[in-house]
Design a protein around this motif. Structure first.
Motif, mmCIF file in Angstrom:
data_model
loop_
_atom_site.group_PDB
_atom_site.id
_atom_site.type_symbol
_atom_site.label_atom_id
_atom_site.label_comp_id
_atom_site.label_asym_id
_atom_site.label_seq_id
_atom_site.Cartn_x
_atom_site.Cartn_y
_atom_site.Cartn_z
ATOM 1 N N SER A 417 58.162 -41.438 41.099
ATOM 2 C CA SER A 417 59.240 -40.768 40.357
ATOM 3 C C SER A 417 60.028 -39.806 41.247
ATOM 4 O O SER A 417 61.210 -39.548 40.995
ATOM 5 C CB SER A 417 58.666 -40.020 39.148
ATOM 6 O OG SER A 417 57.738 -39.038 39.566
ATOM 7 N N LEU A 418 59.378 -39.279 42.307
ATOM 8 C CA LEU A 418 60.107 -38.421 43.249
ATOM 9 C C LEU A 418 60.990 -39.256 44.179
ATOM 10 O O LEU A 418 62.118 -38.877 44.500
ATOM 11 C CB LEU A 418 59.111 -37.596 44.078
ATOM 12 C CG LEU A 418 58.382 -36.469 43.332
ATOM 13 C CD1 LEU A 418 57.304 -35.848 44.212
ATOM 14 C CD2 LEU A 418 59.380 -35.390 42.890
ATOM 15 N N LEU A 419 60.450 -40.413 44.621
ATOM 16 C CA LEU A 419 61.224 -41.296 45.495
ATOM 17 C C LEU A 419 62.379 -41.957 44.754
ATOM 18 O O LEU A 419 63.464 -42.159 45.311
ATOM 19 C CB LEU A 419 60.309 -42.385 46.074
ATOM 20 C CG LEU A 419 59.491 -42.043 47.316
ATOM 21 C CD1 LEU A 419 58.518 -43.170 47.627
ATOM 22 C CD2 LEU A 419 60.406 -41.796 48.516
ATOM 23 N N TYR A 420 62.112 -42.320 43.491
ATOM 24 C CA TYR A 420 63.109 -43.035 42.685
ATOM 25 C C TYR A 420 63.318 -42.279 41.369
ATOM 26 O O TYR A 420 62.828 -42.693 40.319
ATOM 27 C CB TYR A 420 62.639 -44.474 42.412
ATOM 28 C CG TYR A 420 62.496 -45.300 43.664
ATOM 29 C CD1 TYR A 420 63.574 -46.010 44.173
ATOM 30 C CD2 TYR A 420 61.279 -45.353 44.351
ATOM 31 C CE1 TYR A 420 63.450 -46.765 45.331
ATOM 32 C CE2 TYR A 420 61.145 -46.097 45.509
ATOM 33 C CZ TYR A 420 62.230 -46.799 45.999
ATOM 34 O OH TYR A 420 62.111 -47.540 47.155
ATOM 35 N N PRO A 421 64.034 -41.156 41.424
ATOM 36 C CA PRO A 421 64.222 -40.341 40.215
ATOM 37 C C PRO A 421 65.137 -41.043 39.206
ATOM 38 O O PRO A 421 65.905 -41.937 39.558
ATOM 39 C CB PRO A 421 64.873 -39.067 40.751
ATOM 40 C CG PRO A 421 65.570 -39.503 41.997
ATOM 41 C CD PRO A 421 64.725 -40.586 42.591
ATOM 42 N N SER A 427 69.754 -47.695 37.178
ATOM 43 C CA SER A 427 68.764 -47.937 36.123
ATOM 44 C C SER A 427 67.493 -48.575 36.674
ATOM 45 O O SER A 427 66.443 -48.526 36.036
ATOM 46 C CB SER A 427 69.363 -48.847 35.043
ATOM 47 O OG SER A 427 70.464 -48.230 34.425
ATOM 48 N N MET A 428 67.586 -49.207 37.858
ATOM 49 C CA MET A 428 66.419 -49.883 38.426
ATOM 50 C C MET A 428 65.287 -48.904 38.748
ATOM 51 O O MET A 428 64.127 -49.299 38.814
ATOM 52 C CB MET A 428 66.812 -50.650 39.692
ATOM 53 C CG MET A 428 67.635 -51.889 39.419
ATOM 54 S SD MET A 428 66.747 -53.050 38.363
ATOM 55 C CE MET A 428 68.100 -53.978 37.688
ATOM 56 N N ASN A 429 65.622 -47.634 38.966
ATOM 57 C CA ASN A 429 64.574 -46.636 39.217
ATOM 58 C C ASN A 429 63.656 -46.505 38.000
ATOM 59 O O ASN A 429 62.435 -46.416 38.128
ATOM 60 C CB ASN A 429 65.202 -45.276 39.541
ATOM 61 C CG ASN A 429 65.917 -45.281 40.885
ATOM 62 O OD1 ASN A 429 65.921 -46.294 41.585
ATOM 63 N ND2 ASN A 429 66.530 -44.161 41.250
ATOM 64 N N THR A 430 64.264 -46.499 36.819
ATOM 65 C CA THR A 430 63.480 -46.420 35.580
ATOM 66 C C THR A 430 62.644 -47.681 35.397
ATOM 67 O O THR A 430 61.475 -47.620 34.992
ATOM 68 C CB THR A 430 64.418 -46.231 34.369
ATOM 69 O OG1 THR A 430 65.258 -45.109 34.602
ATOM 70 C CG2 THR A 430 63.624 -46.025 33.091
#
Length: 683
Positions: A417-421, A427-430
């Protein structure tokens, strides 16, 4: 030569093997190279060892069953899919002059008191009572057991009989079964048997009804053929129907009555009315899967259309099945003679299927047979040297799986979650974070149970029911139920499932380590629908469009996925889909007929390219459903998504264009063939 021959189960083995192996050992060899022919081989083995009578079902004789019964022994119809004994029962009651003394009741919630009153009255007056669908009122079956136990020969009328119908269910009272006469009558198997069954009860007078007798005879044969086809498609498993529906003679009788009624009422043949009533109401009323509705609509239109009235109208490409030119004086004899001339086993072509469809259905039958054998072996609690070897195998396999899982480990949710907030633009981070959370639940379940199982095998802890179930599953190479309940849908055996899981975890880990991949392996997603929504969301947010106005274009790429090093400007590249029922022909740029014995083929990389207010494609595409696994059947989850269906894709195709039941351009040939794409196979 044996691999490619039509009957490998009867072919001679090369060299000394034909004489040195016994029949059972030859079956084992057959399983190795042609699993689809094992059912035929087993049939021959049973005939050789036990005799023909063990493979030929006896004729259904209601009179002899009735003679075996008495006032205290119920008569139970054990139902099977597509069979309905009500009509045969009613005809038998007429022959026995009991039709006015028959009382019928379809069981369901609240029907218990009515059934009790009906039985009490019948025992005194000598009526017959038929209680239908006992399996739908399980809570009342104990009351039924009590009633049967309290019946006394002194207080019951000599003509009284209790008739019951039920699907097989474990809750049915064993005492009632033991004291009853049990009957089952499966629907006729094969197109020829089905057509013969439909026309056997007719005569010239029944064929020359309505004010359009010529059209009636032609359409009735088309309707009877349609009835046979929709029943026999079940033979092909999910390729035939996503759900195996229980079409029966009642559907045919109702449609036949409506056919006569509407031919009399209209000056011209009302094709649209007949198509809608038959495919959507009479038969479609049983169809609960909307993709199957598309299939039954297309099939019906090939039997109810104006061309049916032309001479020699063909129902298949080969011309084996066609609408005959009957004799005006004796049409019934003409139809019966034609039906008797038909082949005993119809080719898949008459159903619109490829020859490979028979292999797929035979393979499914073989693997189901062996799964049952293995499950019996797993529950065998025998001791001795065999038990020790079995425990050693479980221990070695469990240790190997545990090492693989430990090596992969759980994902660091906080670190991810830190790398991909969570950000508005990506939206791909979620999607990535949600995938990690879902996979962690599965990894946690395996990390908890595997060490406990290894301890239990060494006698260090008690072998609980849960651990024993996991051990039994590992012994027969099946995914334990406890893991499957928190995992993604899969039909793979345990060894292939573990390898697939490792590939999935590697895909997610590479995403975390190297960033968003240029090509997404859609098979690696636990919940691919979220990924697809995220792709649309990225595009909609980038251009400030309402997301409900955005849809995908489907562009099939010619490059290998390893050559695509950068993400597209808009949308995503996906790989990992497999076609069943057809193949992708790169030279033609279209889907084409499968090659012999090639059941599944990989689709090329697809560019899902979003577009606002995308116009409907009007020609040369097949609307192909995409599923997670080969069973196709799924249920709606709490998110509103199917547990199996993923999406529709439009695949280029150069076959005949039609407008489907939703008013969209489609291709009849591929719909009838049951062509679909999958993100996961069985191996």
């Amino acid at each position: 030569d044996i691999y490619d021959c039509l009957d490998p189960h009867t072919a001679q083995l090369p060299g000394q093997w034909d004489t040195s192996l016994n029949s059972f050992q030859k079956l084992c060899v057959l399983r190795c190279w042609r699993a689809d022919k094992v059912p035929d081989g087993v049939l021959n083995y049973v005939i050789e060892q036990l005799g023909t009578k063990f493979v030929e079902p006896p004729p259904f004789d209601l009179l002899s069953c009735f003679k075996d019964s008495n006032t205290l022994s119920p008569l139970v119809f054990v139902l099977s899919k597509g069979s309905d004994p009500t009509k045969a029962f009613s005809e038998f009651a007429v022959k026995q002059k009991m039709d006015r003394k028959v009382r019928m009741l379809s069981l369901g919630q609240g029907q218990g008191p009515k059934a009790v009153k009906m039985i009490e009255e019948a025992t005194q007056k000598g009526n017959w009572v038929l209680l239908q669908n006992c399996h739908l009122y399980i809570s009342w079956l104990q009351e039924l057991e009590r009633i049967c136990e309290n019946l006394s020969g002194d207080s019951v009328h000599k003509d009284f009989r209790l008739w019951l119908t039920s699907m097989p269910c474990k809750e049915f009272p064993s005492s009632v079964l033991q004291s009853s006469v049990k009957m089952t009558n499966e629907p006729p198997k094969g197109l020829k048997a089905n057509l013969r069954n439909a026309y056997y009860k007719l005569n010239n007078d029944l064929l020359n009804v309505t004010n359009k007798p010529f059209a009636y005879k032609k359409l009735l044969f088309g309707l009877s053929f349609f009835h046979a086809v929709v029943q026999e498609r079940r033979l092909f498993g999910p390729m035939g129907w996503n759900i195996p529906y229980e079409f029966n003679d009642t559907d045919l009788d109702i449609s036949k009555g409506q056919l006569g009624l509407f031919l009399d009422q209209y000056d011209e043949v009302p094709w649209k009315v007949l198509n809608f009533l038959t495919s959507y109401i009479n038969y479609g009323g049983r169809v609960t899967d909307y993709i199957d509705l598309r299939t039954i609509d297309v099939i019906m239109k090939s039997f109810y259309n104006p061309s049916l009235l032309t001479p020699g109208y063909r129902f298949d490409k080969e011309g084996v099945f066609y609408s005959i030119d009957f004799e005006e004086e004796n049409p019934h004899a003409s139809y019966l003679a034609y039906i008797e001339s038909l082949p005993l086993v119809a080719s898949p072509g008459v159903f619109g299927m490829h020859e490979n469809a028979l292999i797929a259905s035979a393979n499914a039958e073989t693997f189901n047979m062996f799964d049952i054998c293995l499950s019996l072996q797993a529950s065998d609690g025998g001791g001795g040297a065999g038990a020790g070897a079995r425990e050693k195998f479980i221990e070695v396999t469990a240790t190997s799986i545990f090492k693989n899982i430990q090596k992969a480990g759980q994902f660091d949710i906080e670190g991810v979650s830190l790398l991909y907030p969570v950000v508005y633009e990506e939206s791909m981070n979620t999607v990535l974070l949600q995938e990690c959370i879902r996979y962690n639940k599965l990894i946690e379940a395996m990390e908890l149970t595997l060490p406990e199982l290894l301890k239990a095998l060494k006698g260090l802890v008690v072998m609980s029911n849960e651990l024993e179930a996991i051990g039994n599953s590992i012994a027969i190479n099946q995914v334990p139920g406890g893991w499957a309940s928190v995992a993604y849908p899969s039909m793979k055996p345990l060894s292939a499932w573990v390898a697939d899981l490792m590939d999935r975890l590697k895909f997610i880990q590479n995403w975390i380590d190297t960033g968003v991949p240029p090509v997404f392996w859609i098979s690696g997603f636990y919940f691919p629908q979220a990924f697809l929504t995220g792709s649309l969301q990225n595009f909609a947010r980038k251009y400030q469009y309402p997301i409900d106005t955005v849809n995908f274009n489907f562009i099939l790429r010619t490059e290998d996925w390893t050559k695509l090093k950068t993400r597209p400007e808009d949308g995503v590249y996906i790989r990992g889909l497999f076609l069943e029922g057809a193949r992708w022909d790169a030279a033609e740029g279209s889907i084409s007929d499968s090659l012999p014995k090639q059941l599944y083929t990989e689709l090329p990389v697809i560019h899902l390219s979003p577009q606002q207010h995308r116009p409907e494609v009007t020609a040369n595409v097949y609307r192909c459903p995409v599923y997670k696994i080969l069973s196709r059947r799924g249920t709606l989850s709490t998110t509103g998504h199917s547990t199996n269906f993923i999406m529709w894709i439009e695949v280029p195709s150069l076959r005949t264009n039609i407008i489907n039941n939703e008013g969209k351009s489609d291709q009849e040939e591929w719909i009838r063939a049951g062509v679909a794409a999958f993100s996961s196979l069985m191996y």
